[in-house]
Design an enzyme around this catalytic site. Structure first.
Site, PDB file in Angstrom:
ATOM      1  N   VAL A  62       0.986  -1.327  -0.011  1.00 46.48           N
ATOM      2  CA  VAL A  62       0.114  -0.086   0.035  1.00 46.48           C
ATOM      3  C   VAL A  62       0.817   1.181  -0.088  1.00 46.48           C
ATOM      4  CG1 VAL A  62      -1.754   1.260   1.224  1.00 46.48           C
ATOM      5  CG2 VAL A  62      -1.842  -1.177   1.378  1.00 46.48           C
ATOM      6  N   CYS A  63       0.424   2.228  -0.731  1.00 43.07           N
ATOM      7  CA  CYS A  63       1.063   3.630  -0.661  1.00 43.07           C
ATOM      8  C   CYS A  63      -0.073   4.458  -0.841  1.00 43.07           C
ATOM      9  CB  CYS A  63       2.251   3.708  -1.791  1.00 43.07           C
ATOM     10  SG  CYS A  63       1.832   3.834  -3.390  1.00 43.07           S
ATOM     11  N   ARG A  64       0.402   5.803  -1.246  1.00 43.64           N
ATOM     12  CA  ARG A  64      -0.483   6.965  -1.396  1.00 43.64           C
ATOM     13  C   ARG A  64      -1.360   6.609  -2.557  1.00 43.64           C
ATOM     14  NH1 ARG A  64      -0.737  11.676  -4.540  1.00 43.64           N
ATOM     15  NH2 ARG A  64      -1.912  13.310  -3.712  1.00 43.64           N
ATOM     16  N   MET A  66      -3.911   4.660  -0.710  1.00 44.53           N
ATOM     17  CA  MET A  66      -4.871   5.381   0.477  1.00 44.53           C
ATOM     18  C   MET A  66      -5.839   6.670  -0.295  1.00 44.53           C
ATOM     19  SD  MET A  66      -4.116   4.127   3.206  1.00 44.53           S
ATOM     20  CE  MET A  66      -4.682   4.665   4.402  1.00 44.53           C
TER      21      MET A  66
END
Length: 100
Positions: free
Chosen positions: A63-65, A91
């Site tokens: 997961v990242c931005r 996110m």
């Protein structure tokens, strides 16, 4: 390499039997703004050195931005033989629970 939507990740978390682990590859400042509960934080630059500590019997979701950095991390881990998927949209698209 597998790709999962945030909705698919939420469903997987609901049914997690302990073999699924989420890894947030964002920077410390980004994680401080909110993260998925029980997620492990490993900044992208540290993935190569931290990979040897990960368990190949588990499934990992990166997961990242927005999904780009996590895609790079997922690709790297996939090449190392891990069962890994990327959460597309990151996110920015996550609608589930967030904690600080």
């Amino acid at each position: 390499m597998k790709k999962l939507t945030p909705e698919q990740v939420e469903k997987k978390l609901e049914n997690n039997d302990g073999t699924l682990e989420l890894i947030d590859v964002r920077e410390v400042e980004e994680v401080a703004q909110g993260k998925i509960p029980h997620i492990t934080h490993i900044p992208l630059a540290q993935i190569p050195e931290e990979a040897e500590k990960l368990d190949k019997s588990k499934q990992y979701i990166m997961v990242c931005r927005s999904g780009r950095r996590s895609e790079r991390a997922a690709s790297y881990l996939h090449k190392q033989g891990f069962d890994v998927a990327n959460m597309v949209g990151g996110m920015l698209e996550w609608r589930g629970e967030i904690m600080n």
